[in-house]
Design a protein around this motif. Sequence first.
Motif, PDB file in Angstrom:
ATOM      1  N   THR A 503       0.776  -1.557   0.062  1.00  0.00           N
ATOM      2  CA  THR A 503       0.454   0.270  -0.193  1.00  0.00           C
ATOM      3  C   THR A 503       0.808   1.174   0.376  1.00  0.00           C
ATOM      4  OG1 THR A 503      -1.696  -1.225   1.465  1.00  0.00           O
ATOM      5  CG2 THR A 503      -2.044   1.015   1.043  1.00  0.00           C
ATOM      6  N   ASP A 506       2.374   1.461  -3.660  1.00  0.00           N
ATOM      7  CA  ASP A 506       1.165   1.833  -4.889  1.00  0.00           C
ATOM      8  C   ASP A 506       0.388   1.822  -4.920  1.00  0.00           C
ATOM      9  OD1 ASP A 506       1.205  -0.557  -3.678  1.00  0.00           O
ATOM     10  OD2 ASP A 506       1.413  -2.045  -5.597  1.00  0.00           O
ATOM     11  N   SER A 507      -0.133   2.178  -3.405  1.00  0.00           N
ATOM     12  CA  SER A 507      -1.939   2.639  -3.129  1.00  0.00           C
ATOM     13  C   SER A 507      -2.829   1.747  -3.482  1.00  0.00           C
ATOM     14  CB  SER A 507      -1.898   3.989  -3.993  1.00  0.00           C
ATOM     15  OG  SER A 507      -1.440   5.338  -2.863  1.00  0.00           O
ATOM     16  N   THR A 508      -2.325   0.444  -3.338  1.00  0.00           N
ATOM     17  CA  THR A 508      -2.830  -0.856  -3.489  1.00  0.00           C
ATOM     18  C   THR A 508      -3.048  -1.193  -2.191  1.00  0.00           C
ATOM     19  OG1 THR A 508      -2.330  -2.680  -3.806  1.00  0.00           O
ATOM     20  CG2 THR A 508      -2.725  -0.926  -5.772  1.00  0.00           C
ATOM     21  N   SER A 523      -7.459  -0.562  -6.162  1.00  0.00           N
ATOM     22  CA  SER A 523      -6.202   0.764  -5.186  1.00  0.00           C
ATOM     23  C   SER A 523      -7.223   1.352  -4.383  1.00  0.00           C
ATOM     24  CB  SER A 523      -6.877   1.546  -6.484  1.00  0.00           C
ATOM     25  OG  SER A 523      -6.855   3.363  -6.217  1.00  0.00           O
ATOM     26  N   ASP A 525      -8.032   3.667  -3.630  1.00  0.00           N
ATOM     27  CA  ASP A 525      -8.914   5.012  -3.555  1.00  0.00           C
ATOM     28  C   ASP A 525     -10.409   4.609  -4.256  1.00  0.00           C
ATOM     29  OD1 ASP A 525      -6.937   6.527  -3.879  1.00  0.00           O
ATOM     30  OD2 ASP A 525      -6.008   6.894  -5.793  1.00  0.00           O
TER      31      ASP A 525
END
Length: 537
Positions: A503, A506-508, A523, A525
């Motif tokens: 996370t 790579d913001s997952t 993701s 988001d």
Amino acid sequence: MSDNKSNNTTETSLMSRIVSLCKRRGFIYPASEIYGGLNGFWDFGPLGTQLKNNLRDAWWKSMVECPPIGPDGKPLSIVGIDTSIIQHPKTWEASGHVGGFSDPMQTCRVCKKLFRADHIEDMLREAPWVIDLAETLVVSAYDLNVTVCTDKVINWLQRKGKKLAPGLAALKEQKPEFNKSITFLELLNALAYKTTPHSTLHTPHSLLPCPNCGGDLTEPRQFNLMFESRVGPVEDDSGKVYLRPETAQGIFLQYKNVLDTSRVKPPFGVAQVGKSFRNEVTPRNFVFRTREFEQMEMEFFVPPEDGMKWYEFWVQERLRWWEEQGVAKNKLYRHEIADEDRAFYSAATADIEYLYPFTDPNFGELEGVAYRTDYDLTQHQKFSGVNLEYIDQETKNRYIPHVIEPASGLTRGVLVLLCEGYRYDEQRASPEWLKIKPSLAPIKAGIFPLVNKDGMPEVAEKLYMDLRKSMICQFDAKQSIGKRYARMDEAGTPFCVTIDGDTLKDSTVTIRNRDTAQQERVSIDTVKEYLNVKCKM
Ligand code: ATP
């Protein structure tokens, strides 16, 4: 065997596991527990209250906010009200509850316990002293060269007797050779002198023995189920009132006001959810039969000639609705009540029944759909002197509408969701879990940092702070991730979102699905949208 109830779980222990999960996780507690409890009363804990509210809201939405489309393709018109628990005492005279709302009750002459006459046979099948006798019963039935004739009893023997009584196979196989049929009662009586501590049992009568001790029971006597109370400061009968035993009568009393103040005309419905009270003789089976419970009732007022059409519509609609709440079709049963068993004023009644662990292989009531004709309004018109006719403005026809009533137990509905959702799977980290439809689940998501360091808690907390605005979710950073998943599985939480090392790069995040225990990477988001969509289902 991931999705099935474990086969080695006997029905009795299945129910006790459900009860203990409910206590352990805060779904349902015994009421007044610190004082030793109060028979027939239960309290809902944090998870149970949320589950109950969600089921109530789903019902309210399907009745009042977005009622179904009727058989003619037009949306139905149903409004909601909320009436008093205590009504004018004449209400219950008119409705017939003062004179007739009673159950036949029997008392044990030995242990003095009270039982509802029509519950005794079922209770006997679960009574510890009878279960202890299973082997003797079966073997003795064999010795006596008789077969136990009622289906219920055969089922009982097959279920309870299998492990306890090796003789059962013989009983089953040789059944055709048995030349005499006797009832369970006769069998018990035949065995009484050697099987119970109370010699009274052998007396020939048509009554079953006491489920508690095997003693003799009195003849059935009527027992009114309404709780009495008093209004005002005077301690005599002039202030005598009753706690409502059903929510429906409040609707009939306000029917005229609703007609006059809302833009409804038959066919239309009035819905209500609320507490009801019945001084049940034998409260039992967890929250199945309690003395204080909640009901979801709707009275649907129709022109008299359309009664049967709407009755059939509502039976089908209610079956469909319970399926939509996640109840398997084959666990629901439409029990059409025979003419001789129906209330005299009812033109048709169907019980919607569910296969509870404690009734299995039989079904038990979950909801009743009754075509009550014009009985209630006619009675209230008579007792109050107020004209309750409807006047059709176009045709100038006057009539007392007929009523179809789908009457469901909210408390009992929660029990059905718990029984239906309960899973036992030894392969999982936590063998016990609850499969509850996401839209009904008390908690929608667990938000977990994989470890409580390295910047993960901060990211997880930020996500949590955003999600909590639109759904109930829980942030938890303690214990191993497996334990945290297990806790959520037991609470019936459909999703767990985990923030891990990736996370931060790579913001997952991973989203774990309760039912499959599989994870997918998405993701960060998109998490909110993902959960919002899935938790509406
Ligand atoms: P029973 O025959 O089991 O006593 P009933 O036919 O009298 O029930 P109704 O008066 O039709 O029940 O009530 C409608 C619904 O209310 C029932 O289907 C059930 O779900 C719920 N209900 C009734 N009594 C109780 C109770 N004592 N505890 C919990 N729920 C109840």
